[in-house]
Each structure stands twice: as structure tokens, then as C-alpha cells.
Design a protein around this motif. Structure first.
Motif, PDB file in Angstrom:
ATOM      1  N   THR A 148       0.826  -1.209   0.000  1.00 17.89           N
ATOM      2  CA  THR A 148       0.000   0.000   0.000  1.00 17.89           C
ATOM      3  C   THR A 148       0.857   1.255   0.000  1.00 17.89           C
ATOM      4  O   THR A 148       0.409   2.312  -0.455  1.00 17.89           O
ATOM      5  CB  THR A 148      -0.956   0.027   1.207  1.00 17.89           C
ATOM      6  OG1 THR A 148      -0.226   0.300   2.396  1.00 17.89           O
ATOM      7  CG2 THR A 148      -1.687  -1.302   1.362  1.00 17.89           C
ATOM      8  N   ASP A 203       0.195   6.023   1.666  1.00 14.08           N
ATOM      9  CA  ASP A 203      -1.171   5.521   1.832  1.00 14.08           C
ATOM     10  C   ASP A 203      -1.424   5.159   3.299  1.00 14.08           C
ATOM     11  O   ASP A 203      -2.478   5.480   3.864  1.00 14.08           O
ATOM     12  CB  ASP A 203      -1.383   4.302   0.934  1.00 14.08           C
ATOM     13  CG  ASP A 203      -2.828   3.833   0.906  1.00 14.08           C
ATOM     14  OD1 ASP A 203      -3.633   4.463   0.212  1.00 14.08           O
ATOM     15  OD2 ASP A 203      -3.144   2.835   1.579  1.00 14.08           O
ATOM     16  N   TYR A 220      -3.852  -4.338  -5.354  1.00 12.10           N
ATOM     17  CA  TYR A 220      -4.251  -3.255  -4.456  1.00 12.10           C
ATOM     18  C   TYR A 220      -4.378  -2.005  -5.325  1.00 12.10           C
ATOM     19  O   TYR A 220      -3.385  -1.377  -5.693  1.00 12.10           O
ATOM     20  CB  TYR A 220      -3.214  -3.060  -3.348  1.00 12.10           C
ATOM     21  CG  TYR A 220      -3.638  -2.017  -2.334  1.00 12.10           C
ATOM     22  CD1 TYR A 220      -4.629  -2.299  -1.390  1.00 12.10           C
ATOM     23  CD2 TYR A 220      -3.059  -0.750  -2.317  1.00 12.10           C
ATOM     24  CE1 TYR A 220      -5.027  -1.350  -0.458  1.00 12.10           C
ATOM     25  CE2 TYR A 220      -3.449   0.199  -1.385  1.00 12.10           C
ATOM     26  CZ  TYR A 220      -4.429  -0.105  -0.464  1.00 12.10           C
ATOM     27  OH  TYR A 220      -4.833   0.842   0.451  1.00 12.10           O
TER      28      TYR A 220
END
Length: 433
Positions: A72, A76, A419
Motif C-alpha cells: 500500500t 497511503d 491493491y
């Protein structure tokens, strides 16, 4: 960045020396206990995971997002923690595997954001060695903030005494949680049984909360300073695009952040259930996420309305993106571990078989059209197909080839779970009409 932009919120990072120590159960119990006290609790899960977050969401009453310095990204992670600190009374982060396992590890994440760690240690079959394990975890990386330890699955009051008698006075034990089958969460081949399939989940969560009530974790941990991250204004790359998403017990592996990003890109989301044989809603693109199609062969092999509408969607040249279990559903045939087979959609030539050993595991990234998406893979099936891959993913660490990515007409499919926020541009390209 100005000083008054910092947000402070009590926070704790629950970890363990290894998997299967009971940290999800106790994280859920801790979240439920403080929620029952009227507090707003936000829980995060370290690394790629679909199953634990559903349990933690039920316990806390709020969506559970993933945090991972590689998948991520630090920005993030920072943004989500800062946002949570703006409205929460308590932030909990559940680690993955052991505290120092992986690159990056749970310890790396905890140290990056200054969140103190609390290892949960399964004390089954040990006594004074508990102190040695606790001491090792606390001293292995001196720069790591350490809150204490929690003894889990303790057999008796005498067992608790033996566990604590060798513990250094500088190392706190926040509690000794007795062994209790009434709060244990059931498992299957990919991890915990999904929350929506545990009929007595509420009772288990309340029992776990009751166990937490006997520990020092009833007190909030010290507040931690969370700083803002840079924000990116996303262009409406999917404005006017309607995406139909499979969502039921067979297809439930969805990151909340993925759905959030699609909406932020301007897409309209509509959900349907292949298990209920629902017809595909009017859509420009389809998203078939992962899940457990191998557990629902009979229903999926006879769902005429879903099958026909998906075939019509692909025949019209409209985009379809499938991940792992979603890809298995596209194949000609799927065989479970008992050797029973079911006919799938027949939109992607090939046959998959569920094995008893892991066939793919780990963080990976894939580059398509010059844009790189990060994600992970975790599956027990192997697939045979005459299709040649258009690309292979790359592993985040270690050697060896990553997962294959297939394109067949308007279909893009792979075992890789992406993701989406890792690359909004790449994500939009998967669903463009």
C-alpha cells in the motif's frame, strides 16, 4: 507542515512471535470491549488479508483497511492513519505472521509510525520460557516502541503464576487470557472462516471482550502523534463507467480501499451474486474478485442467468477483470480437493484443481501497459491453460517468477490480487470500456 496539523490518538499494535497465536481473536475482543464502552475504535490489518478484516470490522463497527509499507506504501498508510485519528478514540493495528517476519515486517510498520507493540504469545506447553520469548521480542530491536506482552491460552491460575515468575520487572505483562474455545475463531485452508459464515460470531466477540475485561487493556494506551500525508487529487478516469462486482460467499475478497478508489475515480458500482444466480446488472465492465468458488461448485455450475449474462457481456467486447477465485470461475472446469468437478463459465480455456499445499504466496507486482500495480497472491489451486501469458508478476522479495497474467478477448485475469490505490491509472485501464 504545521504543528497544529498533528492528530493525537491512543494506538496499539498487536503482534505475535508467529502466526496462530490468537492475535486476531484478541484484537477483535479488544476492539469490541472499547466499542462497548462507547468509544470509536478504528482497526487496521497489516499486510494483504481479506479474512481477518471482516472479523475486525464486525468487532469494531468500522471498515478495516490494510497497511503495508510495500503493497500500500508509506504515504497511503500515513493518510489512512491520520484520517482515522481525526475521529477515533482508539486505533488498533493487527500485525501479520511474527513481529519481525517479512520485508517489510510488522516491526518496520510499527516503528515507522511510532505505534507501541503488544505481542500476543500462545503459552500452550510452556512456562518460564514465556519470559525468554517476551524478553527476546522486547530487546531484539531497541528502537522499537514496546508496550508489554499478553499471555494467551493460559491453562490455569497456577500456569499464569509460572508464566510471570521469570518475567523481568522492566517488562509488563498486560494480562493472562485463559484458554477459551467459546471465543476461538474457526479456520479453513485460506485462513479464518469468513465473518459472514460464522453463525455465532457475535457470541464469540462478546466472549473475547469479556476476557479482555480481565486485563489491563481496559485502560487506553498513550496517545500517538499522527502526521498528515500529501494528498493527491484523482482525475475522474472512470467517470460514467458502471462496474458490476460479484459479491457473495463465493466471491468476497475485496479490499475496501479498492472499492473506495473506483468510486473516487468516478465509477458507479453495482453488485450481484453468482451464487444466487442473479443476472448481471447493466454495466460497462465487470470485476470478479477472489473467494471460495471451490466450496460452491454445485451452485456455480448451474447458475444459468449469471452464466448467460456474463457470456453476453464478454461477447459484446466489454471489459472483465478477474482475480484468483474470479479467474477460476471463468475457466472450463474447477475440481475441489475431493476430486469433485464443476463446469464453470467456459470463458477462459483451462482447468484448475485445488491441492492440499500452497501453490502461490507472497507480495508481487505486475506491469501492464507501462503501469505497475502492486498486490499479493495466496492460493492452493493450480491452473492448466493453453493460453500464453501476456505478462508475469515480479516478486517483492526472493527469486522465481511471479503469477501469470492472461488476456483473452476483453478478459484480463490472474491469480494476483491487486491493491488498486497502488496505481490509480493502471486500475482505471482494467475497467475502461
Amino acid at each position: 507542515m504545521v504543528a497544529d496539523a498533528v492528530r493525537r490518538c491512543p494506538a496499539l499494535f498487536l503482534t505475535a512471535p508467529a502466526s496462530h497465536q490468537g492475535k486476531t481473536t484478541l484484537t477483535a475482543g479488544l476492539a469490541r470491549y472499547h466499542r462497548d464502552q462507547g468509544r470509536v475504535v478504528r482497526v487496521f490489518k497489516t499486510g494483504p488479508d481479506y479474512l481477518d478484516p471482516y472479523i475486525l470490522e464486525k468487532a469494531s463497527g468500522n471498515p478495516v483497511y490494510s497497511l503495508d509499507l510495500w503493497m500500500t506504501g508509506e504515504t497511503d498508510c500515513r493518510r489512512r492513519l491520520y484520517d482515522a485519528a481525526g475521529g477515533a478514540d482508539l486505533i488498533l493495528i493487527e500485525g501479520s505472521m511474527g513481529l519481525f517476519d517479512g520485508t517489510p515486517s510488522s516491526a518496520d510498520l510499527a516503528e515507522t509510525f511510532g505505534v507501541p507493540v503488544l505481542p500476543v504469545i500462545d503459552t500452550t506447553g510452556m512456562a518460564q520460557t514465556f519470559a525468554a520469548i517476551a524478553h527476546g521480542l522486547a530487546s531484539f530491536r531497541p528502537s522499537l516502541p514496546f508496550h508489554g506482552v499478553l499471555a494467551n491460552r493460559v491453562a490455569s491460575a497456577r500456569h499464569a503464576e509460572m508464566l510471570l515468575e521469570a518475567l523481568p520487572p522492566t517488562l509488563r505483562c498486560l494480562g493472562t487470557v485463559m484458554r477459551d474455545d467459546a471465543m476461538t475463531l474457526p479456520e479453513r485452508h485460506l485462513g479464518l472462516v469468513p465473518a459472514q459464515e460464522i453463525d455465532d460470531l457475535e457470541l464469540r466477540l462478546q466472549q473475547a471482550a469479556a476476557r479482555i475485561a480481565t486485563t489491563a487493556l481496559t485502560e487506553l494506551p498513550p496517545p500517538i502523534a499522527f502526521r498528515p500525508a500529501s494528498t493527491e487529487v484523482l482525475p475522474p478516469l472512470l467517470a460514467g463507467v458502471r462496474i458490476a462486482i460479484a459479491h457473495d460467499k463465493a466471491f468476497s475478497f475485496l479490499y475496501p480501499a479498492n472499492l473506495q478508489l473506483l468510486t473516487e475515480l468516478g465509477a458507479e458500482l453495482a453488485f450481484f451474486s453468482p451464487l444466487a444466480d442473479e443476472e448481471l446488472p447493466p454495466a460497462d465492465a465487470v470485476y470478479l474478485p477472489g473467494g471460495y468458488p471451490e466450496l460452491h461448485l454445485a451452485a456455480l455450475s448451474t447458475n444459468v442467468r449469471t452464466r448467460d449474462s456474463l457470456r453476453a457481456h464478454v461477447a459484446a467486447g466489454k471489459s472483465l477483470y478477474a482475480e484468483c477465485g474470479g479467474m477460476l470461475y471463468l475457466l472450463d472446469k474447477l475440481t475441489d480437493k475431493l476430486g469433485q468437478s464443476g463446469q464453470m463459465l467456459g470463458l477462459l480455456p483451462g482447468h484448475a484443481t485445488l491441492g492440499r499445499r500452497l501453490a502461490g504466496l507472497g507480495l508481487q507486482s505486475v506491469t501492464l501497459g507501462g503501469q505497475t500495480l502492486r498486490g499479493h497472491t495466496f492460493h492452493y489451486t493450480t491452473t492448466t491453460t493453453p493460453l500464453a501469458p501476456i505478462a508475469h508478476a515480479q516478486r517483492a522479495s526472493g527469486s522465481g517468477q511471479g503469477e501469470a497474467v492472461y488476456r483473452h478477448g476483453s478478459i484480463v485475469a490472474s491469480y494476483l490480487h491487486a491493491y488498486f490505490p497502488s496505481n490509480p491509472v493502471a486500475t482505471a485501464s482494467l475497467f475502461k470500456p
